[in-house]
Design a protein around this motif. Structure first.
Motif, mmCIF file in Angstrom:
data_model
loop_
_atom_site.group_PDB
_atom_site.id
_atom_site.type_symbol
_atom_site.label_atom_id
_atom_site.label_comp_id
_atom_site.label_asym_id
_atom_site.label_seq_id
_atom_site.Cartn_x
_atom_site.Cartn_y
_atom_site.Cartn_z
ATOM 1 N N ASN A 94 0.815 -1.210 0.000
ATOM 2 C CA ASN A 94 0.000 0.000 0.000
ATOM 3 C C ASN A 94 0.849 1.260 0.000
ATOM 4 O O ASN A 94 0.412 2.320 0.473
ATOM 5 N N ASN A 95 2.062 1.163 -0.534
ATOM 6 C CA ASN A 95 2.968 2.300 -0.510
ATOM 7 C C ASN A 95 3.544 2.591 -1.897
ATOM 8 O O ASN A 95 3.772 1.670 -2.697
ATOM 9 N N LEU A 96 3.752 3.858 -2.134
ATOM 10 C CA LEU A 96 4.499 4.290 -3.309
ATOM 11 C C LEU A 96 5.952 4.430 -2.874
ATOM 12 O O LEU A 96 6.277 5.225 -1.993
ATOM 13 N N LEU A 97 6.819 3.649 -3.475
ATOM 14 C CA LEU A 97 8.233 3.615 -3.094
ATOM 15 C C LEU A 97 9.055 4.297 -4.179
ATOM 16 O O LEU A 97 8.989 3.917 -5.348
ATOM 17 N N VAL A 98 9.821 5.307 -3.779
ATOM 18 C CA VAL A 98 10.669 6.056 -4.712
ATOM 19 C C VAL A 98 12.119 5.912 -4.278
ATOM 20 O O VAL A 98 12.466 6.183 -3.125
ATOM 21 N N ASN A 99 12.966 5.459 -5.192
ATOM 22 C CA ASN A 99 14.397 5.280 -4.931
ATOM 23 C C ASN A 99 15.201 6.073 -5.960
ATOM 24 O O ASN A 99 14.856 6.069 -7.155
ATOM 25 N N TRP A 100 16.252 6.722 -5.513
ATOM 26 C CA TRP A 100 17.142 7.380 -6.454
ATOM 27 C C TRP A 100 18.561 7.382 -5.921
ATOM 28 O O TRP A 100 18.800 7.254 -4.718
ATOM 29 N N GLN A 101 19.496 7.511 -6.861
ATOM 30 C CA GLN A 101 20.919 7.538 -6.537
ATOM 31 C C GLN A 101 21.566 8.733 -7.222
ATOM 32 O O GLN A 101 21.229 9.075 -8.356
ATOM 33 N N THR A 102 22.502 9.362 -6.526
ATOM 34 C CA THR A 102 23.295 10.428 -7.125
ATOM 35 C C THR A 102 24.745 9.965 -7.211
ATOM 36 O O THR A 102 25.254 9.324 -6.297
ATOM 37 N N PRO A 148 2.327 6.445 1.790
ATOM 38 C CA PRO A 148 1.167 5.552 1.917
ATOM 39 C C PRO A 148 0.075 5.898 0.922
ATOM 40 O O PRO A 148 -0.220 7.067 0.689
ATOM 41 N N LEU A 149 -0.537 4.871 0.349
ATOM 42 C CA LEU A 149 -1.607 5.060 -0.622
ATOM 43 C C LEU A 149 -2.947 4.687 -0.007
ATOM 44 O O LEU A 149 -3.089 3.646 0.619
ATOM 45 N N GLY A 150 -3.948 5.541 -0.180
ATOM 46 C CA GLY A 150 -5.300 5.240 0.256
ATOM 47 C C GLY A 150 -5.459 5.091 1.743
ATOM 48 O O GLY A 150 -6.321 4.348 2.215
ATOM 49 N N GLN A 151 -4.630 5.789 2.519
ATOM 50 C CA GLN A 151 -4.734 5.707 3.974
ATOM 51 C C GLN A 151 -4.995 7.089 4.536
ATOM 52 O O GLN A 151 -4.361 8.067 4.159
ATOM 53 N N ILE A 152 -5.973 7.173 5.461
ATOM 54 C CA ILE A 152 -6.296 8.439 6.090
ATOM 55 C C ILE A 152 -5.467 8.573 7.351
ATOM 56 O O ILE A 152 -5.484 7.700 8.212
ATOM 57 N N ALA A 153 -4.732 9.665 7.444
ATOM 58 C CA ALA A 153 -3.846 9.873 8.603
ATOM 59 C C ALA A 153 -4.291 11.091 9.376
ATOM 60 O O ALA A 153 -4.854 12.036 8.838
ATOM 61 N N LEU A 198 -3.849 9.273 -5.844
ATOM 62 C CA LEU A 198 -2.837 8.391 -6.430
ATOM 63 C C LEU A 198 -3.315 6.947 -6.439
ATOM 64 O O LEU A 198 -3.150 6.223 -7.423
ATOM 65 N N ASN A 199 -3.903 6.527 -5.327
ATOM 66 C CA ASN A 199 -4.375 5.146 -5.209
ATOM 67 C C ASN A 199 -5.456 4.849 -6.242
ATOM 68 O O ASN A 199 -5.432 3.804 -6.907
ATOM 69 N N ASN A 200 -6.399 5.767 -6.409
ATOM 70 C CA ASN A 200 -7.462 5.568 -7.390
ATOM 71 C C ASN A 200 -6.914 5.554 -8.813
ATOM 72 O O ASN A 200 -7.372 4.779 -9.665
ATOM 73 N N GLY A 201 -5.942 6.424 -9.064
ATOM 74 C CA GLY A 201 -5.327 6.452 -10.389
ATOM 75 C C GLY A 201 -4.633 5.153 -10.723
ATOM 76 O O GLY A 201 -4.730 4.639 -11.841
ATOM 77 N N LEU A 202 -3.946 4.590 -9.741
ATOM 78 C CA LEU A 202 -3.255 3.320 -9.957
ATOM 79 C C LEU A 202 -4.250 2.180 -10.160
ATOM 80 O O LEU A 202 -4.051 1.292 -10.987
ATOM 81 N N LYS A 203 -5.355 2.207 -9.405
ATOM 82 C CA LYS A 203 -6.357 1.151 -9.524
ATOM 83 C C LYS A 203 -7.057 1.173 -10.876
ATOM 84 O O LYS A 203 -7.436 0.134 -11.406
#
Length: 231
Positions: A94-102, A148-153, A198-203
């Motif tokens: 349920n997460n959008l994971l972003v990784n990058w390297q410099t 987090p995607l689709g989670q109310i905080a 984001l969650n709805n767009g992915l679904k």
């Protein structure tokens, strides 16, 4: 005499005309500035740009002709504050994971991870500080960000403030706590709204993109290429 300067230059001075166009100046064209020695220090030039420079003489009474052929030169490309080696974004659980390297960083302050809200406007998901000491690094650095995607905080301070509000007797402290609770809840609502979008767009199979906004120590912002989020 052709008065092509707004001031009277010294005898044996050399007015010059600098342009990014290879169009020769006329006798009445105003000089960019005047050189009084054998060299010129040109500043505020744009990177990766070709310039053309003409000169003429001035003996204190009259001007000579502009040089027939200009001196041309091209400035070096702009050196970016970071060298981005890779940028990847994917959905894990349920997460959008972003990784990058410099590969290297120079005067780098921080990054903003961005997504296009409503498919149009790039919006910040988070601010990630540079790992480079004082913003400078000559070795590879790796970054990871999870959203987090689709989670109310709801902010923890907001909940704590609601519980403590009745026990607070100081009027001004109560008002401050109310303001902080409302601000925290508003920020969380905005985050939750973006998360749901984001969650709805992915679904629904929409293409979701992520990019980095890199901010150097003097506030200049550079943007990475956008990458497609992998499902």
């Amino acid at each position: 005499m052709v008065d092509d300067l707004e001031f009277t230059p010294a005898a044996n001075a050399y007015p010059y005309y600098l342009s990014t166009s290879n169009t020769a100046p006329s006798n009445n064209t105003a000089a960019t500035s005047v050189a009084t020695g054998t060299s010129i220090n040109l500043s505020n030039l744009q990177p990766s740009t070709t310039y053309y420079l003409w000169m003429r003489t001035y003996n204190g009474d009259s001007y000579g002709n502009w040089t027939v052929s200009p001196l041309s030169f091209t400035t070096a490309p702009q050196v970016l504050p970071i060298e981005l080696k890779s940028l990847q974004a994917e959905v894990k659980g349920n997460n959008l994971l972003v990784n990058w390297q410099t590969s290297s960083e120079s005067n780098n302050s921080h990054f903003f991870v961005q997504v296009p809200a409503n498919g149009r406007t790039w919006t910040d998901l988070a601010k990630v500080a540079s790992k480079a000491a004082n913003g400078n690094a000559a070795t590879e650095l790796s970054y990871t960000f999870s959203f987090p995607l689709g989670q109310i905080a709801l902010a923890g301070f907001g909940l704590l403030g609601l519980f403590l509000l009745p026990a607070t007797r100081n009027k001004w402290l109560r008002l401050l706590m109310v303001a902080l609770v409302i601000g925290g809840m508003a920020g969380c609502a905005k985050t939750s709204e973006l998360s749901d979008e984001l969650n709805n767009g992915l679904k629904t199979g929409q293409a979701i993109y992520v990019r980095l906004a890199q901010v150097d120590l003097n506030g200049t912002i550079n943007y990475s290429e956008a990458v497609l989020v992998k499902r």
